[in-house]
Design a protein around this motif. Structure first.
Motif, PDB file in Angstrom:
ATOM      1  N   ARG A 167       0.823  -1.209   0.000  1.00 41.05           N
ATOM      2  CA  ARG A 167       0.000   0.000   0.000  1.00 41.05           C
ATOM      3  C   ARG A 167       0.858   1.259   0.000  1.00 41.05           C
ATOM      4  N   ALA A 168       2.018   1.185   0.626  1.00 44.14           N
ATOM      5  CA  ALA A 168       2.919   2.339   0.684  1.00 44.14           C
ATOM      6  C   ALA A 168       3.666   2.558  -0.627  1.00 44.14           C
ATOM      7  N   ASN A 169       3.696   1.547  -1.486  1.00 46.64           N
ATOM      8  CA  ASN A 169       4.449   1.625  -2.745  1.00 46.64           C
ATOM      9  C   ASN A 169       3.566   1.349  -3.952  1.00 46.64           C
ATOM     10  N   PRO A 192       1.248   4.369 -10.136  1.00 50.05           N
ATOM     11  CA  PRO A 192       0.319   5.439 -10.526  1.00 50.05           C
ATOM     12  C   PRO A 192      -1.050   4.896 -10.951  1.00 50.05           C
ATOM     13  N   HIS A 193      -1.074   3.752 -11.627  1.00 47.43           N
ATOM     14  CA  HIS A 193      -2.333   3.148 -12.060  1.00 47.43           C
ATOM     15  C   HIS A 193      -3.154   2.712 -10.845  1.00 47.43           C
ATOM     16  N   GLU A 194      -2.508   2.120  -9.867  1.00 52.85           N
ATOM     17  CA  GLU A 194      -3.213   1.697  -8.652  1.00 52.85           C
ATOM     18  C   GLU A 194      -3.770   2.901  -7.905  1.00 52.85           C
ATOM     19  N   PHE A 243      -7.233  -5.038  -5.137  1.00 57.87           N
ATOM     20  CA  PHE A 243      -8.430  -4.384  -4.609  1.00 57.87           C
ATOM     21  C   PHE A 243      -9.466  -5.442  -4.301  1.00 57.87           C
ATOM     22  N   PHE A 244     -10.241  -5.232  -3.215  1.00 54.41           N
ATOM     23  CA  PHE A 244     -11.157  -6.256  -2.744  1.00 54.41           C
ATOM     24  C   PHE A 244     -12.406  -5.604  -2.170  1.00 54.41           C
ATOM     25  N   CYS A 245     -13.563  -6.044  -2.642  1.00 52.31           N
ATOM     26  CA  CYS A 245     -14.854  -5.621  -2.101  1.00 52.31           C
ATOM     27  C   CYS A 245     -15.444  -6.819  -1.364  1.00 52.31           C
ATOM     28  N   GLU A 265      -7.723  -6.947 -10.051  1.00 52.63           N
ATOM     29  CA  GLU A 265      -6.275  -7.022 -10.186  1.00 52.63           C
ATOM     30  C   GLU A 265      -5.814  -6.141 -11.340  1.00 52.63           C
ATOM     31  N   LEU A 266      -4.740  -5.379 -11.117  1.00 52.12           N
ATOM     32  CA  LEU A 266      -4.087  -4.611 -12.177  1.00 52.12           C
ATOM     33  C   LEU A 266      -2.764  -5.289 -12.470  1.00 52.12           C
ATOM     34  N   ASP A 267      -2.602  -5.729 -13.693  1.00 51.21           N
ATOM     35  CA  ASP A 267      -1.404  -6.483 -14.067  1.00 51.21           C
ATOM     36  C   ASP A 267      -0.548  -5.695 -15.048  1.00 51.21           C
TER      37      ASP A 267
END
Length: 102
Positions: free
Chosen positions: A15-17, A20-22, A52-54, A62-64
């Motif tokens: 989360r700290a790293n 830009p897309h995330e 990301f989780f709902c 997921e962003l790959d």
């Protein structure tokens, strides 16, 4: 299996790293105006940490990036997605190109 405290620490570090897309997607998701759509980012689920989780919708996003296009990464992602789906989660995967502007 990795302990819960180690997975939580790893999620905190992710989360700290963020990329830009995330960060862009997170800004949109955290203000998503649908009831029951609270999202978490870099959330531990079982042996994995998802982007990301709902929880209310059992939805994983997921962003790959490019490294997910390598043979070993593809196999790991397939195993991970199969495990998540077997646990009742729906996984949506977006591919991000390195040269893409936000």
């Amino acid at each position: 299996m990795v302990s819960t405290s180690i997975r939580r620490a790893a999620a905190k570090k992710l989360r700290a790293n963020t990329t830009p897309h995330e960060r862009t997607l997170w800004r949109a998701l955290k203000e998503f105006p649908v009831t029951g759509s609270h999202f978490r980012r870099q959330a531990p689920i079982g042996p994995y940490i998802v982007d990301f989780f709902c929880p209310a919708r059992h939805l994983v996003i997921e962003l790959d990036g490019g490294h997910h296009n390598e043979d070993e990464a593809i196999k790991r992602d397939q195993r991970r997605q199969l495990w998540l789906e077997n646990e009742g989660y729906r996984v949506i995967r977006f591919w991000i190109r390195r040269s893409m502007e936000i």
